[in-house]
Design a protein around this motif. Sequence first.
Motif, PDB file in Angstrom:
ATOM      1  N   GLY A   1      10.574  -0.301  50.660  1.00 21.27           N
ATOM      2  CA  GLY A   1      10.757  -0.325  49.211  1.00 21.27           C
ATOM      3  C   GLY A   1       9.831   0.666  48.530  1.00 21.27           C
ATOM      4  O   GLY A   1       8.609   0.567  48.674  1.00 21.27           O
TER       5      GLY A   1
ATOM      6  N   GLN B   1      13.807   2.539  43.235  1.00 25.53           N
ATOM      7  CA  GLN B   1      14.032   1.177  42.746  1.00 25.53           C
ATOM      8  C   GLN B   1      13.822   0.127  43.838  1.00 25.53           C
ATOM      9  O   GLN B   1      14.459  -0.926  43.863  1.00 25.53           O
ATOM     10  CB  GLN B   1      15.446   1.008  42.149  1.00 25.53           C
ATOM     11  CG  GLN B   1      15.661   1.717  40.825  1.00 25.53           C
ATOM     12  CD  GLN B   1      15.831   3.220  41.002  1.00 25.53           C
ATOM     13  OE1 GLN B   1      16.627   3.657  41.836  1.00 25.53           O
ATOM     14  NE2 GLN B   1      15.116   4.003  40.213  1.00 25.53           N
ATOM     15  N   TYR B   2      12.927   0.441  44.790  1.00 21.30           N
ATOM     16  CA  TYR B   2      12.588  -0.462  45.891  1.00 21.30           C
ATOM     17  C   TYR B   2      13.807  -0.826  46.737  1.00 21.30           C
ATOM     18  O   TYR B   2      13.893  -1.918  47.296  1.00 21.30           O
ATOM     19  CB  TYR B   2      11.894  -1.724  45.377  1.00 21.30           C
ATOM     20  CG  TYR B   2      10.606  -1.430  44.652  1.00 21.30           C
ATOM     21  CD1 TYR B   2       9.468  -1.040  45.348  1.00 21.30           C
ATOM     22  CD2 TYR B   2      10.541  -1.501  43.262  1.00 21.30           C
ATOM     23  CE1 TYR B   2       8.282  -0.742  44.676  1.00 21.30           C
ATOM     24  CE2 TYR B   2       9.351  -1.208  42.587  1.00 21.30           C
ATOM     25  CZ  TYR B   2       8.232  -0.826  43.301  1.00 21.30           C
ATOM     26  OH  TYR B   2       7.069  -0.537  42.641  1.00 21.30           O
ATOM     27  N   ARG B   3      14.733   0.112  46.806  1.00 17.05           N
ATOM     28  CA  ARG B   3      15.920  -0.086  47.648  1.00 17.05           C
ATOM     29  C   ARG B   3      16.030   1.070  48.635  1.00 17.05           C
ATOM     30  O   ARG B   3      15.571   2.174  48.364  1.00 17.05           O
ATOM     31  CB  ARG B   3      17.192  -0.147  46.794  1.00 17.05           C
ATOM     32  CG  ARG B   3      17.231  -1.324  45.835  1.00 17.05           C
ATOM     33  CD  ARG B   3      18.483  -1.272  44.978  1.00 17.05           C
ATOM     34  NE  ARG B   3      18.536  -2.370  44.012  1.00 17.05           N
ATOM     35  CZ  ARG B   3      19.471  -2.508  43.101  1.00 17.05           C
ATOM     36  NH1 ARG B   3      20.450  -1.600  43.001  1.00 17.05           N
ATOM     37  NH2 ARG B   3      19.454  -3.526  42.265  1.00 17.05           N
TER      38      ARG B   3
ATOM     39  N   ARG C   1      10.224  -7.825  52.708  1.00 16.79           N
ATOM     40  CA  ARG C   1      10.309  -6.720  51.754  1.00 16.79           C
ATOM     41  C   ARG C   1       9.559  -6.991  50.460  1.00 16.79           C
ATOM     42  O   ARG C   1       9.393  -6.097  49.637  1.00 16.79           O
ATOM     43  CB  ARG C   1      11.777  -6.396  51.467  1.00 16.79           C
ATOM     44  CG  ARG C   1      12.530  -6.057  52.744  1.00 16.79           C
ATOM     45  CD  ARG C   1      13.833  -5.368  52.501  1.00 16.79           C
ATOM     46  NE  ARG C   1      14.468  -5.005  53.769  1.00 16.79           N
ATOM     47  CZ  ARG C   1      15.486  -4.183  53.885  1.00 16.79           C
ATOM     48  NH1 ARG C   1      16.011  -3.636  52.812  1.00 16.79           N
ATOM     49  NH2 ARG C   1      15.999  -3.905  55.074  1.00 16.79           N
TER      50      ARG C   1
END
Length: 589
Positions: A144, A149-151, A206
Amino acid sequence: MLNFSKNYTTYKSLHKGPSPVVQSTYTTDGRGHWFPLTCRPRQRTVIVIPFRDRDDHLKIFLDHYVPILQRQLLDYTILVVEQRDFTRRFNKGVMFNAGYKTALSMIDDNQAPLCLILHDIDLLLENDLLTYECSQHPTHLSVGIDTMQYRMPYTLLFGGVVAIFGEQFNISNGFSNLFFGWGGEDDDFRGRLGKAGLSPVHYENRSIARYSMIIHYPAVRNEVSFGRIQKNHKSDRVAVTKEIIVEQRNCSTLEQKFVGMLNFSKNYTTYKSLHKGPSPVVQSTYTTDGRGRWFPLTCRPRQRTIIVIPFRDRDEHLKIFLDHYVPILQRQLLDYTILVVEQDSTQRFNRGAMFNVGHKTALSMTDEDQAPLCFILHDIDLLLENDRLTYECSQHPTHLSVGVDTFEYRLPYTYLFGGVVAIFGEQFNISNGFSNLFFGWGGEDDDFRARLVEAGLFPVQHENGSIARYSMITHDQVEKNEARVDLWSTGPERFHCDGLNSVEYKVDSIHYKEHYVLIKIDMPTDLKTSSMCLDCFSGGLKTKTIQKAVNTSTVNNTVNSVNNTVNSTVNNTVNSTVNITVSEICKMT
């Protein structure tokens, strides 16, 4: 979660005051190697940073990470590999290869395992609960990132920050040397890991594997990166100081013919075989050494699996167990031995002591140069319902039987750690195994879990409850251990003197059956004179509690004197490849 400014455009230090901050409990050898004075870390962490023309980033990186690494009690070196040739585009893969070879030249073979953290200089960890250590599989840590966007931009992304053991890096032949400019080398590296059977994974939690990226000008893209991913990985081989030749393919690279949910009868009251036809069924690709060990001919398993079963008066259950598990273990392409440890009838059944005996017996049956020993501590009455739950060990001791049909596939209590457990042999040794004082049903599992926590081994539940499911064979209830609650209260005081280093037994006989090894054990008939309890007695350890355990251990009150006494002291060591005391293991506070 770390609290720091994300205004990186001025490239100022993220931490106020003197920087980096060094803890008083840390020291250095003057050559970049930092280590704690109060404990011994389990691994030797080397953080490799490919570098060129990022001086401000390096200052930020050091200010940010030095306090984190020291809070994590790591034995670490930060290795910055600078490409000084400005006539060529930046080659990140070559810098990682150079870092690996340099790390090998800096450490001794007798040190802790080398853990490489392959790290981009512009990524800053947001949560220091993500420890910079290696696990069983090469692990992608930066799953992340704030700018994304931590994706994950795509599922197979394997760049940014990666943790991998030095041996694994060597086996995979490292990075390609042909990727100049930005992009492609990470995907190519992931392909190499898969081809070598090393099963790269993403960090599972995560919520803590989160990073912030320092703003910078993008590097020039490598226009041919994606075309090169399919190149023959042998064409740009990295020369290394230690050659590892894989004569057979790693078993994880082969297609395993799992069934998934198994279809078998649950009518155990008649104790009939669960599988029709000849039983157990042996695959044509499997062979045996004639001493209970079975292994595949077509590939090389990563671990040596030893299934230890405490046993007494369960002959029908054993037949069901073998019929059920032999096909499963062979579909999973395991190198395995089923070790049945049978206790005599003098004392009440002592499950923990039988696991200790199984561990010591397994060590005497295996060579040090074989694959790591993975112990599956297994109740004989539990049958796996889904063969996708592989009987292998991972980084932490793992509770596999999280769902049992008789408990409606729910844990009766959160910290349950019995039934089926997977644990490396070295971890079992470090924890001093099971207590030898739990006679009758109950208590030894909770005591064992407490030992693991005390040793800093952090036991976990299997994460996938959809496959970690078992059916229990119907059987009569074993008599409960009335002393179990009293014994729990003395746990921390007993861990050093009651366990693997004090178990007393006599091997009555060993029988090498076709599909298992049967070890018949005689326990001491008088525990008051047994070394299993004398060490704790002599230490003045809550004598009444130990006495209660002794008094409730016998089947009847008329017992013979001890036939075989094995002298044992607190300082006894276990015959194992690792000899580490509990207090030496670093635990993050």
